[in-house]
Design an enzyme around this catalytic site. Sequence first.
Site, PDB file in Angstrom:
ATOM      1  CG  HIS A 192      86.868 -36.184  12.765  1.00 24.38           C
ATOM      2  ND1 HIS A 192      87.830 -35.377  13.542  1.00 24.38           N
ATOM      3  CD2 HIS A 192      85.857 -36.584  13.400  1.00 24.38           C
ATOM      4  CE1 HIS A 192      87.123 -35.396  14.855  1.00 24.38           C
ATOM      5  NE2 HIS A 192      85.959 -36.097  14.733  1.00 24.38           N
TER       6      HIS A 192
ATOM      7  CG  HIS B 267      84.985 -31.168  19.384  1.00 18.89           C
ATOM      8  ND1 HIS B 267      84.331 -31.606  18.408  1.00 18.89           N
ATOM      9  CD2 HIS B 267      85.830 -30.234  18.768  1.00 18.89           C
ATOM     10  CE1 HIS B 267      84.747 -31.345  17.262  1.00 18.89           C
ATOM     11  NE2 HIS B 267      85.782 -30.387  17.397  1.00 18.89           N
TER      12      HIS B 267
ATOM     13  CB  SER C 258      84.597 -36.377  23.523  1.00 16.18           C
ATOM     14  OG  SER C 258      84.896 -36.397  22.035  1.00 16.18           O
TER      15      SER C 258
ATOM     16  N   PRO D 256      76.037 -33.673  12.925  1.00 15.36           N
ATOM     17  CG  PRO D 256      77.298 -35.148  11.554  1.00 15.36           C
ATOM     18  CD  PRO D 256      76.903 -33.719  12.075  1.00 15.36           C
ATOM     19  CG  ASN D 257      75.142 -39.293  14.726  1.00 14.74           C
ATOM     20  OD1 ASN D 257      74.151 -39.568  14.319  1.00 14.74           O
ATOM     21  ND2 ASN D 257      76.242 -39.451  14.187  1.00 14.74           N
TER      22      ASN D 257
ATOM     23  CB  ALA E 213      81.284 -37.662  12.348  1.00 10.80           C
TER      24      ALA E 213
ATOM     25  NE  ARG F 161      85.877 -40.411  21.441  1.00 12.15           N
ATOM     26  CZ  ARG F 161      84.667 -40.043  20.901  1.00 12.15           C
ATOM     27  NH1 ARG F 161      84.212 -38.829  20.632  1.00 12.15           N
ATOM     28  NH2 ARG F 161      83.983 -41.041  20.392  1.00 12.15           N
TER      29      ARG F 161
ATOM     30  CG  ASN G  39      80.144 -30.667  18.485  1.00 10.67           C
ATOM     31  OD1 ASN G  39      80.924 -31.348  17.718  1.00 10.67           O
ATOM     32  ND2 ASN G  39      79.685 -31.096  19.637  1.00 10.67           N
TER      33      ASN G  39
ATOM     34  NE  ARG H 172      77.000 -39.631  19.028  1.00  7.10           N
ATOM     35  CZ  ARG H 172      77.792 -38.985  18.284  1.00  7.10           C
ATOM     36  NH1 ARG H 172      77.366 -37.504  18.473  1.00  7.10           N
ATOM     37  NH2 ARG H 172      78.873 -39.379  17.706  1.00  7.10           N
TER      38      ARG H 172
ATOM     39  CE1 TYR I 125      80.903 -37.323  21.663  1.00  3.67           C
ATOM     40  CE2 TYR I 125      79.428 -39.425  21.444  1.00  3.67           C
ATOM     41  CZ  TYR I 125      80.537 -38.518  21.050  1.00  3.67           C
ATOM     42  OH  TYR I 125      81.397 -38.760  19.979  1.00  3.67           O
TER      43      TYR I 125
ATOM     44  CG  ASP J 260      86.038 -24.786   0.996  1.00  2.00           C
ATOM     45  OD1 ASP J 260      87.025 -24.742   1.560  1.00  2.00           O
ATOM     46  OD2 ASP J 260      86.276 -25.426  -0.112  1.00  2.00           O
TER      47      ASP J 260
ATOM     48  CD  GLU K  76      87.243 -27.751  16.092  1.00  2.00           C
ATOM     49  OE1 GLU K  76      88.036 -26.827  15.456  1.00  2.00           O
ATOM     50  OE2 GLU K  76      87.258 -28.950  15.923  1.00  2.00           O
TER      51      GLU K  76
ATOM     52  NE  ARG L  84      85.759 -40.623  17.669  1.00  2.00           N
ATOM     53  CZ  ARG L  84      84.598 -40.719  17.024  1.00  2.00           C
ATOM     54  NH1 ARG L  84      83.956 -39.905  16.449  1.00  2.00           N
ATOM     55  NH2 ARG L  84      84.159 -42.116  17.129  1.00  2.00           N
TER      56      ARG L  84
HETATM   57  C1  DQA Z   1      82.398 -34.852  18.839  1.00  2.00           C
HETATM   58  C2  DQA Z   1      83.530 -35.570  18.548  1.00  2.00           C
HETATM   59  C3  DQA Z   1      83.531 -36.487  17.080  1.00  2.00           C
HETATM   60  O1  DQA Z   1      84.581 -36.828  17.074  1.00  2.00           O
HETATM   61  C4  DQA Z   1      82.111 -37.099  16.953  1.00  2.00           C
HETATM   62  O2  DQA Z   1      81.953 -37.778  15.885  1.00  2.00           O
HETATM   63  C5  DQA Z   1      80.966 -36.472  17.350  1.00  2.00           C
HETATM   64  C6  DQA Z   1      80.846 -35.656  18.589  1.00  2.00           C
HETATM   65  C7  DQA Z   1      81.954 -34.382  20.210  1.00  2.00           C
HETATM   66  O3  DQA Z   1      81.382 -33.456  20.604  1.00  2.00           O
HETATM   67  O4  DQA Z   1      82.652 -34.672  20.978  1.00  2.00           O
HETATM   68  O5  DQA Z   1      80.055 -36.537  16.694  1.00  2.00           O
HETATM   69  O6  DQA Z   1      82.163 -33.663  17.957  1.00  2.00           O
END
Ligand code: DQA
Length: 151
Positions: A81, A101, A103, A10-11, A78, A108, A75, A18, A23, A88, A99, A112
């Site tokens: 977390h 990210h 950031s 998401p996002n 959110a 942070r 990635n 953003r 980011y 699963d 995995e 997170r």
């Molecule tokens: C993220 C870190 C997450 O905490 C956050 O909710 C994101 C982006 C990152 O790529 O740094 O949406 O996964």
Amino acid sequence: MTRLLLLNGPNLSLLGTREPGIYGADTLESIERRAAECAREAGCELLCFQSNAEHVLLERIHQAAVEGVGCLIFNPGAFTHTSVALRDAVLAVQLPLIEVHLSNPHAREPFRHRSYFSDIALGVISGFGALGYELAVRAAAHHAARTPRAG
Ligand code: DQA
């Protein structure tokens, strides 16, 4: 040819606008393009998928298992977390996971700091912005090359 799946949660479709201070300025499209190029250089094919919906990501992970994906690069945004369901799903399909990210979540807010994926991942790449995706593709290709295919 080894097939890799790059999943974004998401996002992350909003990358570019953003919170660029956190980011970066790259769009998801440009990140995916560079990651795909990296995969080609490593002799792999990269499939890319983004969704804001947990159930859609779940179904994409299920599908990966039947389409010969050798490694997931994820990635979860959110959902990192919060999502036992996505954790699963990764365990259910038994595909190796990297995995990613942009950031460094550990630098942070405390909420997170917990990831539902890190302990089931081959490795975690975080804090290097868009470069992290290219590093993840290289790591996935390296892992796939050393791992005999199932079946
Ligand atoms: C993220 C870190 C997450 O905490 C956050 O909710 C994101 C982006 C990152 O790529 O740094 O949406 O996964």
